[in-house]
Design an enzyme around this catalytic site. Structure first.
Site, PDB file in Angstrom:
ATOM      1  N   THR A  66       4.838 -13.940  10.642  1.00 21.08           N
ATOM      2  CA  THR A  66       5.765 -13.335  11.618  1.00 21.08           C
ATOM      3  C   THR A  66       6.511 -14.411  12.409  1.00 21.08           C
ATOM      4  OG1 THR A  66       3.838 -13.110  13.088  1.00 21.08           O
ATOM      5  CG2 THR A  66       4.543 -11.143  11.889  1.00 21.08           C
TER       6      THR A  66
ATOM      7  N   GLY B 107      -4.483  -8.047  16.202  1.00 23.89           N
ATOM      8  CA  GLY B 107      -4.657  -9.231  17.024  1.00 23.89           C
ATOM      9  C   GLY B 107      -5.152  -8.800  18.405  1.00 23.89           C
TER      10      GLY B 107
ATOM     11  N   ASN C 286       1.697   1.621   6.972  1.00 24.22           N
ATOM     12  CA  ASN C 286       1.315   0.803   5.819  1.00 24.22           C
ATOM     13  C   ASN C 286       1.066   1.629   4.570  1.00 24.22           C
ATOM     14  OD1 ASN C 286       1.131  -1.847   7.174  1.00 24.22           O
ATOM     15  ND2 ASN C 286      -0.412  -0.778   8.376  1.00 24.22           N
TER      16      ASN C 286
ATOM     17  N   ARG D  54       0.797  -1.238   0.000  1.00 23.03           N
ATOM     18  CA  ARG D  54       0.000   0.000   0.000  1.00 23.03           C
ATOM     19  C   ARG D  54       0.831   1.289   0.000  1.00 23.03           C
ATOM     20  NH1 ARG D  54      -3.731  -0.682   4.877  1.00 23.03           N
ATOM     21  NH2 ARG D  54      -2.350  -2.405   5.424  1.00 23.03           N
TER      22      ARG D  54
ATOM     23  N   GLY E 124      10.381  -3.295  11.669  1.00 20.71           N
ATOM     24  CA  GLY E 124      10.970  -2.216  10.874  1.00 20.71           C
ATOM     25  C   GLY E 124       9.962  -1.171  10.436  1.00 20.71           C
TER      26      GLY E 124
ATOM     27  N   ASN F 278      36.968  31.403  -9.088  1.00 20.53           N
ATOM     28  CA  ASN F 278      37.819  30.385  -8.453  1.00 20.53           C
ATOM     29  C   ASN F 278      38.078  29.189  -9.357  1.00 20.53           C
ATOM     30  OD1 ASN F 278      35.072  29.737  -8.261  1.00 20.53           O
ATOM     31  ND2 ASN F 278      35.448  28.342  -6.555  1.00 20.53           N
TER      32      ASN F 278
HETATM   33  C1  UD1 Z   1       0.712  -8.553  13.305  1.00 19.17           C
HETATM   34  C2  UD1 Z   1       0.274  -9.438  14.494  1.00 19.17           C
HETATM   35  C3  UD1 Z   1      -0.950  -8.817  15.145  1.00 19.17           C
HETATM   36  C4  UD1 Z   1      -0.686  -7.395  15.566  1.00 19.17           C
HETATM   37  C5  UD1 Z   1      -0.158  -6.577  14.376  1.00 19.17           C
HETATM   38  C6  UD1 Z   1       0.291  -5.230  14.845  1.00 19.17           C
HETATM   39  C7  UD1 Z   1       0.923 -11.692  13.903  1.00 19.17           C
HETATM   40  C8  UD1 Z   1       0.440 -12.996  13.393  1.00 19.17           C
HETATM   41  N1  UD1 Z   1       0.003 -10.753  14.022  1.00 19.17           N
HETATM   42  O1  UD1 Z   1      -0.351  -8.644  12.375  1.00 19.17           O
HETATM   43  O2  UD1 Z   1      -1.351  -9.589  16.271  1.00 19.17           O
HETATM   44  O3  UD1 Z   1      -1.857  -6.816  16.088  1.00 19.17           O
HETATM   45  O4  UD1 Z   1       0.947  -7.239  13.751  1.00 19.17           O
HETATM   46  O5  UD1 Z   1       0.574  -4.428  13.737  1.00 19.17           O
HETATM   47  O6  UD1 Z   1       2.082 -11.534  14.180  1.00 19.17           O
HETATM   48  N2  UD1 Z   1       6.731  -9.721   8.502  1.00 19.17           N
HETATM   49  C9  UD1 Z   1       7.851 -10.393   8.067  1.00 19.17           C
HETATM   50  N3  UD1 Z   1       7.705 -11.617   7.479  1.00 19.17           N
HETATM   51  C10 UD1 Z   1       6.504 -12.203   7.300  1.00 19.17           C
HETATM   52  C11 UD1 Z   1       5.359 -11.512   7.752  1.00 19.17           C
HETATM   53  C12 UD1 Z   1       5.507 -10.288   8.355  1.00 19.17           C
HETATM   54  O7  UD1 Z   1       8.975  -9.901   8.199  1.00 19.17           O
HETATM   55  O8  UD1 Z   1       6.469 -13.296   6.758  1.00 19.17           O
HETATM   56  C13 UD1 Z   1       6.887  -8.427   9.127  1.00 19.17           C
HETATM   57  C14 UD1 Z   1       6.239  -7.352   8.279  1.00 19.17           C
HETATM   58  O9  UD1 Z   1       7.194  -6.763   7.421  1.00 19.17           O
HETATM   59  C15 UD1 Z   1       5.751  -6.362   9.329  1.00 19.17           C
HETATM   60  C16 UD1 Z   1       5.482  -7.224  10.554  1.00 19.17           C
HETATM   61  O10 UD1 Z   1       6.200  -8.414  10.356  1.00 19.17           O
HETATM   62  O11 UD1 Z   1       6.741  -5.457   9.680  1.00 19.17           O
HETATM   63  C17 UD1 Z   1       4.026  -7.486  10.810  1.00 19.17           C
HETATM   64  O12 UD1 Z   1       3.488  -8.181   9.715  1.00 19.17           O
HETATM   65  P1  UD1 Z   1       2.035  -7.955   9.206  1.00 19.17           P
HETATM   66  O13 UD1 Z   1       1.762  -8.845   8.061  1.00 19.17           O
HETATM   67  O14 UD1 Z   1       1.776  -6.500   9.023  1.00 19.17           O
HETATM   68  O15 UD1 Z   1       1.212  -8.493  10.467  1.00 19.17           O
HETATM   69  P2  UD1 Z   1      -0.253  -8.132  10.839  1.00 19.17           P
HETATM   70  O16 UD1 Z   1      -1.162  -8.990  10.045  1.00 19.17           O
HETATM   71  O17 UD1 Z   1      -0.467  -6.687  10.808  1.00 19.17           O
HETATM   72 CA    CA Z   2       0.780  -4.741  10.211  1.00 23.97          CA
END
Ligand code: UD1
Ligand code: CA
Length: 454
Positions: free
Chosen positions: A80, A136, A224, A16, A102, A383
């Site tokens: 994650t 979450g 995002n 996004r 990050g 110069n």
């Molecule tokens: C995650 C949490 C959620 C929380 C929210 C807060 C989990 C399953 N859920 O959800 O409970 O409320 O963050 O914002 O953890 N990332 C990776 N590799 C991956 C997936 C994600 O490095 O395979 C990184 C993303 O770059 C990001 C972060 O982890 O920085 C969170 O990932 P995202 O997909 O945004 O998680 P949410 O679904 O928002």
């Molecule tokens: Ca997120």
């Protein structure tokens, strides 16, 4: 204190953002989001910092400055929990592991210290939100103990009413984390390995689970979209402005100030609207910065006045100087005290000693200028010969007439005067008047041409 490992998740694409850059390389306050998190992590003196990257490939590791982090590639990005699993070979056997993101750039060291205060527990950073949509949810049992985290997409309508949300940031004993991660499964709405599933495992094993909240809401705001980035930028700038106000700095409007780096102010500094400070800037006591000035990597000594629309980059400016309006001071410039630099004057890589003045429309480059020198309007140091640069030296008490060109290398002697409109190619003697322009003459009876009738 136990060994601290910090894992920073930064593999996401940031669809996004509609950008070719990976999300974590977008900037808040002049610094990439990831660099903010890496710098904050470093302030906790961890034994290891591990950044998980994926989208954008090498761009992510290459972007970082002044760091001791190691990098782990996550490919594909399937959750994650999977992301943290990739770091397991790098983690210390003992100690505590802290997970950061990050794209949550402004988490503060004070909050992290709170999270790390119980080394034997799983500690979650949570927050109460009126509108918890998308996050979450923290699930608690009848006694109020945390029993798990449920993702919005997996939650029942009843669970969706929970207003305590998971920020994602957590800390756990590394040994326990290792075991929990080994047991993750992806049987959920997104078929991902959720880091959040470790919470139910901890609860089942009777491991103590703590929850702490951030001191400020903006600390846990994730980015995002460009809209969220812009909103967080303004919140952070207001925070920086408020800190300056509380230290006694006068700001014409705390909402119209941008600090992209570090701004250090002594007493009674006044900053007008629209100013931008980049890199490291030091303002001595009583310094005034006029509207819409841009100042970068510069030290400005006490009681100097920077008038509006001035640009100062990589310079040192002494006490009680008058700069601008519309002055441009470029890298390598050193001004001593009570120097006056006026409108449309450009100074580059030059030293100017006490009480000298260049008040109008000049270019001073690669010059060494003594004390009490007066540089007339329109004076140019030539110069550059197209290949090499040369120095101009103007000794104390010299007076340079308006519209003079000083073709470097050249020296104007102490107390010398240069007649207006001169092109000076040879050194001029001290104390004498030197001029090079043609003598003024009048042609008697001269007539202007008359238009011919065809
Ligand atoms: C995650 C949490 C959620 C929380 C929210 C807060 C989990 C399953 N859920 O959800 O409970 O409320 O963050 O914002 O953890 N990332 C990776 N590799 C991956 C997936 C994600 O490095 O395979 C990184 C993303 O770059 C990001 C972060 O982890 O920085 C969170 O990932 P995202 O997909 O945004 O998680 P949410 O679904 O928002
Ligand atoms: Ca997120």
């Amino acid at each position: 204190m136990a060994k601290l490992n910090i894992v920073i998740l930064a593999a996401g694409k940031g669809t996004r953002m509609y950008s070719d850059k990976p999300k974590v390389l977008h900037v808040i306050a002049g610094k990439t989001m990831l660099q903010h998190v890496v710098d904050t992590a470093a302030s906790l003196s961890p034994s290891k910092t591990i950044v998980v990257y994926g989208h954008g490939g090498k761009m992510v590791p290459q972007s970082l400055q002044r760091h001791s982090a190691t990098f782990v590639l996550q490919e594909p990005q399937i959750g994650t929990g999977h992301a943290v699993q990739q770091t397991l070979p790098q983690l210390d056997e003992e100690g505590v592991c802290l997970v950061l993101y990050g794209d949550v750039p402004l988490i503060q060291p004070e909050t992290l210290t709170k999270i790390l205060s119980d080394e034997d527990a799983l500690t979650l950073l949570t927050q109460y939100l009126d509108n918890p949509k998308g996050y979450g949810r923290i699930v608690r049992d009848a006694a109020g103990k945390v029993s798990g985290i449920i993702e919005e997409k997996d939650a029942t309508p009843e669970q969706r009413k929970i207003t305590e949300i998971n920020t994602g940031i957590l800390a756990a004993p590394t040994k326990l984390l290792r075991n929990w991660l080994a047991n993750l499964r992806n049987e959920n709405a997104q078929s991902e390995y959720y880091l959040t599933d470790i919470v139910a495992m901890a609860a089942e094993q009777g491991v103590k689970i703590n929850t702490v909240q951030p001191a400020h809401e903006w600390e846990v705001m994730g980015i995002n979209s460009k809209l969220q980035q812009a909103e967080l930028e303004r919140l952070w700038q207001l925070e920086l402005a408020n800190r300056l106000l509380l230290q006694g700095v006068t700001l014409a409007d705390p909402a119209r100030l941008d600090i992209r780096g570090e701004l250090l102010c002594e007493k009674d500094v006044e900053i007008d609207v629209g100013c931008i400070f980049e890199g490291k800037v030091l303002l001595g006591s009583g310094v005034k910065v006029g509207a819409y000035s841009v100042i970068r990597n510069t030290w400005i000594a006490a009681n100097t006045n920077i008038a509006p629309y001035s640009h100062v980059d990589d310079a040192e400016i002494g006490e009680r100087c008058q700069i601008g309006p519309f002055a441009r001071i470029r890298p390598g410039s050193k001004l001593q005290s009570e120097v006056h630099i006026g409108n449309f004057v450009e100074i580059k890589n030059s030293e100017i000693a006490n009480n000298s003045k260049a008040n109008h429309l000049s270019y001073i480059g690669d010059a060494t200028i003594g004390s009490r020198v007066n540089i007339g309007a329109g004076t140019i140091t030539c110069n550059y010969d197209g290949a090499n640069k040369f120095r101009t030296v103007i000794e104390d008490d010299a007076f340079i007439g308006s519209d003079t060109q000083l073709v470097a290398p050249v020296t104007v002697g102490r107390g010398a005067t240069i007649g207006a409109g001169s092109t000076i190619t040879k050194d001029t003697p001290a104390g004498e008047l030197t001029l090079s322009r043609a003598k003024q003459l009048t042609v008697p009876g001269w007539q202007r041409p008359i238009k011919k009738i065809k």
